[in-house]
Design an enzyme around this catalytic site. Sequence first.
Site, PDB file in Angstrom:
ATOM      1  N   GLN A  26      17.702 -86.227  88.949  1.00  0.00           N
ATOM      2  CA  GLN A  26      18.596 -86.142  87.791  1.00  0.00           C
ATOM      3  C   GLN A  26      17.736 -86.536  86.607  1.00  0.00           C
ATOM      4  OE1 GLN A  26      21.636 -85.151  87.749  1.00  0.00           O
ATOM      5  NE2 GLN A  26      22.662 -85.684  89.649  1.00  0.00           N
ATOM      6  N   SER A  27      17.872 -85.815  85.489  1.00  0.00           N
ATOM      7  CA  SER A  27      16.863 -86.049  84.463  1.00  0.00           C
ATOM      8  C   SER A  27      17.115 -87.286  83.615  1.00  0.00           C
ATOM      9  CB  SER A  27      16.708 -84.827  83.582  1.00  0.00           C
ATOM     10  OG  SER A  27      17.917 -84.579  82.943  1.00  0.00           O
ATOM     11  N   SER A  28      18.340 -87.821  83.580  1.00  0.00           N
ATOM     12  CA  SER A  28      18.493 -89.052  82.811  1.00  0.00           C
ATOM     13  C   SER A  28      19.291 -90.052  83.620  1.00  0.00           C
ATOM     14  CB  SER A  28      19.186 -88.786  81.471  1.00  0.00           C
ATOM     15  OG  SER A  28      20.539 -88.521  81.724  1.00  0.00           O
TER      16      SER A  28
END
Length: 694
Positions: A26-28
């Site tokens: 998940q990117s953040s």
Amino acid sequence: MNNSTPSHHKVRTDHLRRDAYLYVRQSSMRQVLENTESTKRQYQLRERALALGWISEQIRVIDCDQGRSGASDAGRDGFQQLVVEVSLGNAGIVMGLEVSRLARNNADWQRLLQLCAFSDTLILDQDGLYDPGAFNDRLLLGLKGTMSEAELHVLKSRLQQGIVNKARRGELKIPLPVGLAYDELDRVVLSADTQVRETLKKFFVTFRRLRAASAVVKEFRRENVQVPHYSRTGPKSSRIIWGDLTHSQALRILHNPRYAGAFAYGRTRTRRSPDGIVRYHKQTQENWTCLIQDRHEGYISWDEYQSNQRILTGNAQAFSNDRRPPPREGPALLQGIIVCGRCGKRMTVRYHHRRGQLIPEYICQRVKIEHGLSNNCQLVPGASIDQEIGKMLVGMMNSENIDIAVAVQRELQTRLDEADRLRYKHVERCRYEADLARRRYLKVDPDKRYVAEVLEAEWNGKLRTLDEAQSAYEAAKERDFTTLNQNHTAVLNALTSDFSTVWQNDSLPNRDRKRIVRLLIEDVTIIKDTKLTCHIRFKGGTCRTLNLPLPKSASEQRRTPPEVVKAIDELLYDHPEFRVADMLTERGMKSGTGQSFTLDHVMRIRIAYGLPNRWTRLRKRGKLLARELADKLGIDCRKIRRCRELGLFPAHEYRRGKYLYDDPGLGFVDRVPKLKMNACLKGSHITKEVQYAT
Ligand SMILES: [Zn+2]
């Protein structure tokens, strides 16, 4: 297309022998916490791998990149681990949700594809199973990567464009610096806290006066005035905390256009470096994305903001070629404003010590340093130039001195008053907080002992802070009071009566003296050839030229003045050397190094200048030794000395207690009255009467 092809056709036993890698990302951090649905779907891929024939022990999950952006593989150890496993041929299949987003950076993705093709590794995403070794599959996967990057770009630029459009209209709500706040209608207003407001006002006024951020920092520290700033971290973030002013904070305040009531956006740009670290680059004012002047209330005008930027640029050391550094402590009056008349570069100052004093020299050495030459362009001893400039200024300032003195005194007083008021505000704030803590403590239910204890401790802490603030305030007040009383009043009185007295007053700091010079003089250009020419350019634009004799070199300055040599020559005619030293001192003469004369000095000067000594002079004039005179007169040597003591012979001392005599001629014995001669020759008791009888 993949759905039409049975997936199991692509899976061979060779693939199943190797492991299956599930890459979860998940990117953040926010996505990690909130978008659990996506994470669940990513783990569902595991089920599909099992269905394709891998056994559960073979499935390896790589999820250490959760919360990291996919825009580059830098700092993403998980992705790198995946690449390693693929290139070593350990992976039979790589699985990921929207597999092209494994790497949001297309280059990373293409590299992974290539490696998968080489090592015959399959790729699985929610749409299907791919074999990168097959042309059609690789084309499709490559396209997916390109699309993914394009999608990211479009998203980003839409977001960015929205922000920029809002900023262009001045409607973007961005965090404000301390001292400014949003009201209920989102308009920017000055902070409601008067202490914050007045401290910032004082800050700008002080900068206007001192024209250097570091000088403002020093003054604030000296006056013990604290400045507010937002705490950016910790549980009390965006709460105002008070502390000493730092240089970087001063610069931040001065560079921030919001204090001038302007809305600015895009003062910095970010750029990602190859190591994945985001760096900020300051932009020049012309390159800001937008700037709207007079958008809201401010502490200074836009003109003053611009002028501050110019001052800061001028002060910055980095702007090397034509910089004009702020006045420093050293005595060289023209530091920073002296220009070489030969090459046009600014000259620097060099000091050397001479008998506890700093002697300045102005030196132009930039060309020498840049081109590795051996000679300086120009080197001029500074003391005499400084003196002449000082004299000229004193001459110019005399008529207007009283106005200046009054203005200075008034300003000094208001400055002290203002600092005092701000410090008092701080005490009041501490008192208020202590009071608040006390009330909170009193309100608490006495049964809730644990709460009461915490509140009591807090109250005690606040009381301590109040106590410290109170004593700091009193100490500062007392110090200001004494400064004004003892030093400044005396200096100011002198200033009122005579500018020159102050100028020559040793207690006036060099820095202030230089500031006075800079108020009046733009720069001084110096050319040194057979004489020294100083072109002085005043602030108003008028120019004046001073022609000075070449300053003396150090050895010339130490040389004995010619009038002293002449005096020694004359005095030696009539006096012995040991008297000459005293006589020179009586006449107020000093040696080349400014000392009083001793016998040693006189002898050294006499020898150095080739003057004949007293003995030679007397012998040249035919003076005789006692022995010679005794032979001539036919009397005993001792009697000659006796006669000299009685004053019968004119004698000339050439060294302490050593004499040469005039030749009295042959008839001398007859000319002296019998009585005295007898007394003398017999060596009887000398009386006054006998002495004066001649
Ligand atoms: Zn030069």
